[in-house]
Scaffold this active site. Structure first.
Site, PDB file in Angstrom:
ATOM      1  N   SER A 137       0.632  -1.158   0.013  1.00  0.00           N
ATOM      2  CA  SER A 137       0.064  -0.024  -0.045  1.00  0.00           C
ATOM      3  C   SER A 137       0.806   1.301   0.019  1.00  0.00           C
ATOM      4  O   SER A 137       0.599   2.294  -0.644  1.00  0.00           O
ATOM      5  CB  SER A 137      -1.063  -0.039   1.154  1.00  0.00           C
ATOM      6  OG  SER A 137      -0.306  -0.177   2.220  1.00  0.00           O
TER       7      SER A 137
ATOM      8  N   HIS B 279      -2.673  -8.820   1.873  1.00  0.00           N
ATOM      9  CA  HIS B 279      -2.185  -7.520   2.568  1.00  0.00           C
ATOM     10  C   HIS B 279      -3.157  -7.117   3.764  1.00  0.00           C
ATOM     11  O   HIS B 279      -3.699  -8.077   4.609  1.00  0.00           O
ATOM     12  CB  HIS B 279      -2.028  -6.355   1.757  1.00  0.00           C
ATOM     13  CG  HIS B 279      -1.215  -5.297   1.985  1.00  0.00           C
ATOM     14  ND1 HIS B 279      -0.585  -5.125   3.250  1.00  0.00           N
ATOM     15  CD2 HIS B 279      -1.129  -3.913   1.379  1.00  0.00           C
ATOM     16  CE1 HIS B 279       0.029  -4.024   3.189  1.00  0.00           C
ATOM     17  NE2 HIS B 279      -0.348  -3.225   2.179  1.00  0.00           N
TER      18      HIS B 279
ATOM     19  N   HIS C 203       5.019 -13.291   6.874  1.00  0.00           N
ATOM     20  CA  HIS C 203       5.272 -11.917   6.459  1.00  0.00           C
ATOM     21  C   HIS C 203       6.242 -11.909   5.282  1.00  0.00           C
ATOM     22  O   HIS C 203       7.169 -12.706   5.524  1.00  0.00           O
ATOM     23  CB  HIS C 203       5.588 -11.022   7.876  1.00  0.00           C
ATOM     24  CG  HIS C 203       5.307  -9.608   7.441  1.00  0.00           C
ATOM     25  ND1 HIS C 203       6.410  -8.784   7.050  1.00  0.00           N
ATOM     26  CD2 HIS C 203       4.299  -8.878   7.586  1.00  0.00           C
ATOM     27  CE1 HIS C 203       6.057  -7.727   6.965  1.00  0.00           C
ATOM     28  NE2 HIS C 203       4.637  -7.745   7.458  1.00  0.00           N
TER      29      HIS C 203
ATOM     30  N   ARG D  17       3.279  -6.090  16.980  1.00  0.00           N
ATOM     31  CA  ARG D  17       1.708  -5.463  16.854  1.00  0.00           C
ATOM     32  C   ARG D  17       0.875  -6.444  17.328  1.00  0.00           C
ATOM     33  O   ARG D  17      -0.039  -6.272  17.902  1.00  0.00           O
ATOM     34  CB  ARG D  17       1.575  -4.874  15.412  1.00  0.00           C
ATOM     35  CG  ARG D  17       2.439  -3.878  14.831  1.00  0.00           C
ATOM     36  CD  ARG D  17       2.108  -3.491  13.482  1.00  0.00           C
ATOM     37  NE  ARG D  17       2.509  -4.654  12.618  1.00  0.00           N
ATOM     38  CZ  ARG D  17       2.264  -4.635  11.335  1.00  0.00           C
ATOM     39  NH1 ARG D  17       1.856  -3.374  10.820  1.00  0.00           N
ATOM     40  NH2 ARG D  17       2.620  -5.429  10.639  1.00  0.00           N
TER      41      ARG D  17
ATOM     42  N   ASP E 158      -2.240  -8.976  11.433  1.00  0.00           N
ATOM     43  CA  ASP E 158      -3.877  -9.354  11.557  1.00  0.00           C
ATOM     44  C   ASP E 158      -4.295 -10.776  12.148  1.00  0.00           C
ATOM     45  O   ASP E 158      -5.506 -10.641  11.987  1.00  0.00           O
ATOM     46  CB  ASP E 158      -4.186  -9.588   9.869  1.00  0.00           C
ATOM     47  CG  ASP E 158      -3.688  -8.357   9.075  1.00  0.00           C
ATOM     48  OD1 ASP E 158      -4.257  -7.242   9.505  1.00  0.00           O
ATOM     49  OD2 ASP E 158      -3.008  -8.395   7.977  1.00  0.00           O
TER      50      ASP E 158
HETATM   51  N1  CMX Z   1      -0.310 -19.913   4.825  1.00  0.00           N
HETATM   52  C1  CMX Z   1       0.206 -20.689   3.571  1.00  0.00           C
HETATM   53  N2  CMX Z   1       1.154 -20.536   3.054  1.00  0.00           N
HETATM   54  C2  CMX Z   1       1.980 -19.461   3.218  1.00  0.00           C
HETATM   55  C3  CMX Z   1       1.599 -18.752   4.174  1.00  0.00           C
HETATM   56  C4  CMX Z   1       0.683 -18.724   5.359  1.00  0.00           C
HETATM   57  N3  CMX Z   1       0.315 -18.093   6.018  1.00  0.00           N
HETATM   58  N4  CMX Z   1       2.704 -17.460   4.405  1.00  0.00           N
HETATM   59  C5  CMX Z   1       3.333 -17.864   3.064  1.00  0.00           C
HETATM   60  N5  CMX Z   1       3.065 -19.016   2.537  1.00  0.00           N
HETATM   61  C6  CMX Z   1       3.494 -19.544   1.090  1.00  0.00           C
HETATM   62  C7  CMX Z   1       3.435 -18.472   0.076  1.00  0.00           C
HETATM   63  O1  CMX Z   1       2.006 -18.303  -0.344  1.00  0.00           O
HETATM   64  C8  CMX Z   1       4.321 -18.912  -0.744  1.00  0.00           C
HETATM   65  O2  CMX Z   1       3.765 -19.909  -1.564  1.00  0.00           O
HETATM   66  P1  CMX Z   1       4.096 -20.210  -3.100  1.00  0.00           P
HETATM   67  O3  CMX Z   1       5.364 -20.048  -3.451  1.00  0.00           O
HETATM   68  O4  CMX Z   1       3.475 -21.447  -3.372  1.00  0.00           O
HETATM   69  O5  CMX Z   1       3.327 -18.944  -3.795  1.00  0.00           O
HETATM   70  C9  CMX Z   1       5.549 -19.627   0.050  1.00  0.00           C
HETATM   71  O6  CMX Z   1       4.948 -19.716   1.301  1.00  0.00           O
HETATM   72  C10 CMX Z   1       6.568 -18.605   0.338  1.00  0.00           C
HETATM   73  O7  CMX Z   1       5.970 -17.214   0.678  1.00  0.00           O
HETATM   74  P2  CMX Z   1       6.914 -16.484   1.858  1.00  0.00           P
HETATM   75  O8  CMX Z   1       8.170 -16.232   1.356  1.00  0.00           O
HETATM   76  O9  CMX Z   1       7.017 -17.171   3.167  1.00  0.00           O
HETATM   77  O10 CMX Z   1       6.051 -14.921   1.953  1.00  0.00           O
HETATM   78  P3  CMX Z   1       5.767 -13.930   0.794  1.00  0.00           P
HETATM   79  O11 CMX Z   1       6.745 -12.822   1.201  1.00  0.00           O
HETATM   80  O12 CMX Z   1       5.662 -14.391  -0.697  1.00  0.00           O
HETATM   81  O13 CMX Z   1       4.445 -13.524   1.417  1.00  0.00           O
HETATM   82  C11 CMX Z   1       2.470 -12.866   2.709  1.00  0.00           C
HETATM   83  C12 CMX Z   1       4.231 -12.868   2.705  1.00  0.00           C
HETATM   84  C13 CMX Z   1       2.238 -12.031   4.060  1.00  0.00           C
HETATM   85  C14 CMX Z   1       1.914 -12.588   1.719  1.00  0.00           C
HETATM   86  C15 CMX Z   1       2.431 -14.348   3.039  1.00  0.00           C
HETATM   87  O14 CMX Z   1       3.145 -14.854   4.352  1.00  0.00           O
HETATM   88  C16 CMX Z   1       0.831 -14.803   3.025  1.00  0.00           C
HETATM   89  O15 CMX Z   1       0.145 -14.960   2.076  1.00  0.00           O
HETATM   90  N6  CMX Z   1       0.441 -14.691   4.833  1.00  0.00           N
HETATM   91  C17 CMX Z   1      -1.209 -15.051   4.788  1.00  0.00           C
HETATM   92  C18 CMX Z   1      -1.973 -13.539   4.767  1.00  0.00           C
HETATM   93  C19 CMX Z   1      -1.509 -12.695   5.431  1.00  0.00           C
HETATM   94  O16 CMX Z   1      -1.739 -12.788   6.561  1.00  0.00           O
HETATM   95  N7  CMX Z   1      -1.438 -11.363   5.010  1.00  0.00           N
HETATM   96  C20 CMX Z   1      -1.192 -10.169   5.835  1.00  0.00           C
HETATM   97  C21 CMX Z   1       0.247  -9.669   5.857  1.00  0.00           C
HETATM   98  C22 CMX Z   1       0.268  -8.509   6.840  1.00  0.00           C
HETATM   99  C23 CMX Z   1      -0.417  -7.364   6.054  1.00  0.00           C
HETATM  100  O17 CMX Z   1       0.207  -6.764   5.096  1.00  0.00           O
HETATM  101  O18 CMX Z   1      -1.199  -6.882   6.528  1.00  0.00           O
END
Ligand code: CMX
Length: 425
Positions: free
Chosen positions: A233, A263, A309, A318, A364
């Site tokens: 964002s 996000h 994350h 947080r 979150d």
């Molecule tokens: N559940 C399942 N799979 C997850 C995961 C979770 N909580 N966190 C990461 N992964 C997966 C990713 O989807 C990715 O899979 P693919 O390679 O198949 O696409 C893999 O693990 C590697 O990801 P990463 O390097 O650990 O994390 P990223 O930096 O790519 O993504 C985030 C970070 C936050 C998008 C991811 O951890 C996620 O999707 N979390 C759940 C959603 C969430 O809580 N988002 C809020 C974040 C805080 C905010 O911005 O508000």
């Protein structure tokens, strides 16, 4: 001139000068290298942006202007706004002056209510909120003064005006989105005797006899304010602002990124997930049930919201702050108890999935249960609360970027064929 404006007039030109001098002397200094993995991996870890409001070290979490989050959880969001912009917490006179300034700017034009009223009844609250921000673009002081030929040295001042005008109005708009979208009755006029978050609570119209919900909102609006410059964002917003689009355009653009499930929307998804587990197991699930449910979620190709994350590699401070609030005010609430249990079980599950970099809860993971406890049960609204807070960081970053005179953002892209050729040497 407000105290905030005069303080910024003292410090921002000095900071801009320091940057100019550093660039003159060290402009060719190499700060980062980029691997192919980073090119195709969302630019994780590539140092290529500047953000002076806050920093997120992976092993510490959010630090605002050098102050760790745990030291400022009791502060008002207005104090945080001042801190983000100036680098210092305000004294009492400065805080009072800022609060007076915000109150003086909080009237929302009638056409905003008309636009919200005319949207489809099942619009997402984030679409309603962001539409309201965008439709106010014609109020932009920056856009008006730019048309009149304002000198570049004054861009930050016009952006500060837009920032304060928007910040002042967001609680009323967000309050009305809640009431309209969820049939909570007519719009509630602001009570100008209240502070920024107190007034927001008042305009939501939820009961708060003992003041606990207001305390939670204060904490919520403080904790979500900023998370350095590269999150989706803030980055989106800064790219849009770099074209000299005004803050109405750039803030709504950034908040549209916040509305994505990876996000800010994760906070709505997270409570949904917690309630689903409770429904499936008829109350607070056992550790075994939760573990099974977590694996089912992963095996079905979905993410466990609220966990993981892009930057952090520890439990998000947080989340810790929300957990502490819940333990103090609602230790026996079943939804909160489930959230605490998820924290005991889910990281161990995620640790077993090799590709996941961070198994720990993010911001979150816990906030929804606390809001739910105080009667804010419409979880599709939660990202609007996040947005009201995040507008503080996005706005502060925009003012500072204008003062530094940062140019239009334009990184270089290449076709895959070129990368393929590069790796073949
Ligand atoms: N559940 C399942 N799979 C997850 C995961 C979770 N909580 N966190 C990461 N992964 C997966 C990713 O989807 C990715 O899979 P693919 O390679 O198949 O696409 C893999 O693990 C590697 O990801 P990463 O390097 O650990 O994390 P990223 O930096 O790519 O993504 C985030 C970070 C936050 C998008 C991811 O951890 C996620 O999707 N979390 C759940 C959603 C969430 O809580 N988002 C809020 C974040 C805080 C905010 O911005 O508000």
């Amino acid at each position: 001139m407000s105290l905030l404006h005069s303080k910024l007039a003292q410090i921002l030109p000095i900071q801009a000068d320091e940057i100019r001098n550093m660039l003159k002397e060290h402009g060719d200094f190499v700060v980062s290298e980029v691997t192919l993995k980073q090119v195709y991996g969302g630019m994780r870890g590539v140092k290529g942006l500047v953000c002076d409001t806050s920093e997120v070290p992976p092993d510490k979490g959010l630090i605002i202007r050098g102050i760790e989050l745990k030291e400022i959880t009791e502060k008002l969001p207005e104090e945080i706004l001042w801190l983000l912009l100036t680098g210092e917490l305000p004294n009492q006179a400065e805080l009072a002056d800022l609060q007076k300034e915000l109150t003086a700017r909080n009237a929302v034009p009638q056409y905003v209510w008309d636009v919200i009223d005319s949207m489809p009844a099942d619009s997402h609250p984030m679409a309603m909120f962001n539409t309201a921000i965008l439709v106010m673009q014609k109020e932009s002081v920056f856009a008006k003064r730019y048309d009149e030929g304002m000198p570049k040295s004054e861009y930050w001042e016009a952006t500060l005006d837009d920032f304060l005008n928007l910040t002042a109005k967001l609680p009323a708009i967000a309050g009305y989105v809640y009431r309209k979208r969820f049939g909570k009755g007519p719009r509630i006029e602001p009570d100008n005797s209240k502070d920024w978050s107190g007034n927001y609570v008042h305009m939501l119209g939820l009961e708060d006899d003992n003041g606990e919900f207001t305390k939670l909102m204060q904490l919520y609006l403080t904790l979500h304010c900023d998370h350095e410059g590269g999150n989706a964002s803030a980055y989106t917003s800064s790219v849009v602002a770099s074209t000299l689009s005004d803050l109405y355009y750039s803030l709504s653009a950034g908040l549209n990124a916040l509305a994505g499930p990876l996000h800010g929307l994760a906070n709505q998804e997270c409570l949904k997930w917690v309630l689903e587990t409770m429904e499936q197991f008829g109350g607070v699930p056992s550790d075994e049930d939760l573990e099974k449910f977590a694996w089912e979620t992963l095996d079905s190709g979905r993410v466990i919201p609220g966990y993981g994350h892009a930057v952090l590699r520890i439990t998000d401070p947080r989340y810790d702050a929300f957990l502490a609030f819940g333990k103090k005010h609602m230790p026996n609430d079943p939804v909160f108890a489930t959230v605490s249990k998820v924290f005991d079980v889910v990281p161990n599950v995620l640790r077993q999935v090799k590709k996941i970099s961070d198994p720990w809860p993010n911001v979150d993971a816990g906030s929804g249960a606390l809001l739910y406890h105080y009667g804010l049960k419409e979880f599709s609204y939660y990202t609007v609360l996040f947005s009201v807070s995040r507008a503080l960081g996005i706005g502060a970053q925009a003012v500072i970027a204008r003062a530094y005179g940062l140019p239009i953002t334009r990184p270089k892209s290449l076709p895959t064929a070129k990368y393929a050729k590069m790796v073949k040497g």
